[in-house]
Design a protein around this motif. Structure first.
Motif, PDB file in Angstrom:
ATOM      1  N   GLU A   1       0.829  -1.210   0.000  1.00 51.23           N
ATOM      2  CA  GLU A   1       0.000   0.000   0.000  1.00 51.23           C
ATOM      3  C   GLU A   1       0.862   1.259   0.000  1.00 51.23           C
ATOM      4  O   GLU A   1       0.554   2.236  -0.693  1.00 51.23           O
ATOM      5  N   GLU A   2       1.962   1.224   0.756  1.00 51.78           N
ATOM      6  CA  GLU A   2       2.854   2.383   0.794  1.00 51.78           C
ATOM      7  C   GLU A   2       3.528   2.594  -0.559  1.00 51.78           C
ATOM      8  O   GLU A   2       3.663   3.732  -1.029  1.00 51.78           O
ATOM      9  N   ILE A   3       3.950   1.510  -1.176  1.00 51.98           N
ATOM     10  CA  ILE A   3       4.585   1.626  -2.491  1.00 51.98           C
ATOM     11  C   ILE A   3       3.592   2.160  -3.508  1.00 51.98           C
ATOM     12  O   ILE A   3       3.907   3.057  -4.308  1.00 51.98           O
ATOM     13  N   ALA A   4       2.378   1.639  -3.477  1.00 47.32           N
ATOM     14  CA  ALA A   4       1.345   2.108  -4.408  1.00 47.32           C
ATOM     15  C   ALA A   4       1.058   3.594  -4.200  1.00 47.32           C
ATOM     16  O   ALA A   4       0.853   4.347  -5.160  1.00 47.32           O
ATOM     17  N   ARG A   5       1.068   4.015  -2.937  1.00 38.90           N
ATOM     18  CA  ARG A   5       0.829   5.425  -2.636  1.00 38.90           C
ATOM     19  C   ARG A   5       1.949   6.297  -3.177  1.00 38.90           C
ATOM     20  O   ARG A   5       1.705   7.369  -3.762  1.00 38.90           O
TER      21      ARG A   5
ATOM     22  N   MET B   1       5.802  10.604   4.374  1.00 36.55           N
ATOM     23  CA  MET B   1       5.350   9.324   4.925  1.00 36.55           C
ATOM     24  C   MET B   1       6.279   8.797   6.014  1.00 36.55           C
ATOM     25  O   MET B   1       6.102   7.688   6.508  1.00 36.55           O
ATOM     26  N   GLY B   2       7.306   9.589   6.366  1.00 32.07           N
ATOM     27  CA  GLY B   2       8.214   9.189   7.428  1.00 32.07           C
ATOM     28  C   GLY B   2       9.425   8.412   6.950  1.00 32.07           C
ATOM     29  O   GLY B   2      10.143   7.818   7.769  1.00 32.07           O
ATOM     30  N   TYR B   3       9.681   8.431   5.637  1.00 31.13           N
ATOM     31  CA  TYR B   3      10.829   7.708   5.078  1.00 31.13           C
ATOM     32  C   TYR B   3      11.876   8.692   4.567  1.00 31.13           C
ATOM     33  O   TYR B   3      11.614   9.879   4.378  1.00 31.13           O
TER      34      TYR B   3
END
Length: 202
Positions: free
Chosen positions: A25-29, A142-144
């Motif tokens: 989901e994070e990658i898709a976002r 996103m905190g990355y």
């Protein structure tokens, strides 16, 4: 989060937690946000190669100055561009627009680039640059953390990812969780050197 709170702390991080994984989901976002980056004529000529295979990552690291972020980052994206995007069914880029807009832009797109290889390549670098910066800021939000990379053998990486004919490789982007503090930010050049008022002086 205000944009300044995303821009100001963004740094090029070299050390990532190899155990951390991004969710699908994070990658898709991240990709969805990157696709909002601008591109000339809305061609969206950027291409994102998500390198997930650990063995392929090791091979890329071997031709990328043995930089640890290639294998340790949670996500490795190779940003490329399709140099022939202006030829590929260009009407689809403006299918959403009113007919009068389509009538202006669609016929103009292909002739604008035809026979101009330098402009085409410049456009590829612009589009991937916009998309890459969008990815970096989205990741920070996103905190990355992230690290854009040009320290690699482009020909070797192109072979490893089987880059198709008619495509250009731009840069590599590592995204993940930081494990070590970065060096202090380098001093910014003065405005007097980087800001030009109206025109350059001869």
């Amino acid at each position: 989060m205000p944009a300044t709170e995303t821009i100001e702390p963004r740094r090029s991080v070299k050390h990532f937690d190899p155990a951390h994984q991004l969710s699908e989901e994070e990658i898709a976002r991240l990709i969805a946000l990157a696709k909002l980056a601008p591109s000339s004529f809305n061609m969206q000529n950027y291409r994102f190669v998500l390198v997930r295979d650990p063995e392929l990552r090791k091979k890329i690291r071997a031709v990328a100055w043995d930089q640890s972020q290639v294998t340790d980052a949670s996500l490795l994206i190779i940003l490329c561009a399709d140099l022939n995007a202006h030829l590929k069914n260009p009407q689809r880029y403006w299918a959403h627009a009113p007919q009068e807009v389509q009538d202006i832009l669609v016929p103009a797109l292909t002739p604008f680039y035809d026979g101009k290889p330098l402009l085409i390549r410049d456009e590829a670098m612009r589009s991937t640059g916009f998309a890459g910066m969008t990815l970096m800021l989205a990741a920070r939000d996103m905190g990355y953390d992230s690290c854009p990379m040009i320290g690699f053998d482009a020909e070797a990486v192109s072979k490893l990812i089987r880059l198709p004919e008619g495509h250009a490789l731009s840069f590599i982007l590592a995204i993940g969780k930081q494990t070590k503090p970065v060096w202090p930010r380098g001093e910014r050049l003065s405005d007097s050197e980087v800001v030009i008022r109206d025109r350059f002086t001869s």
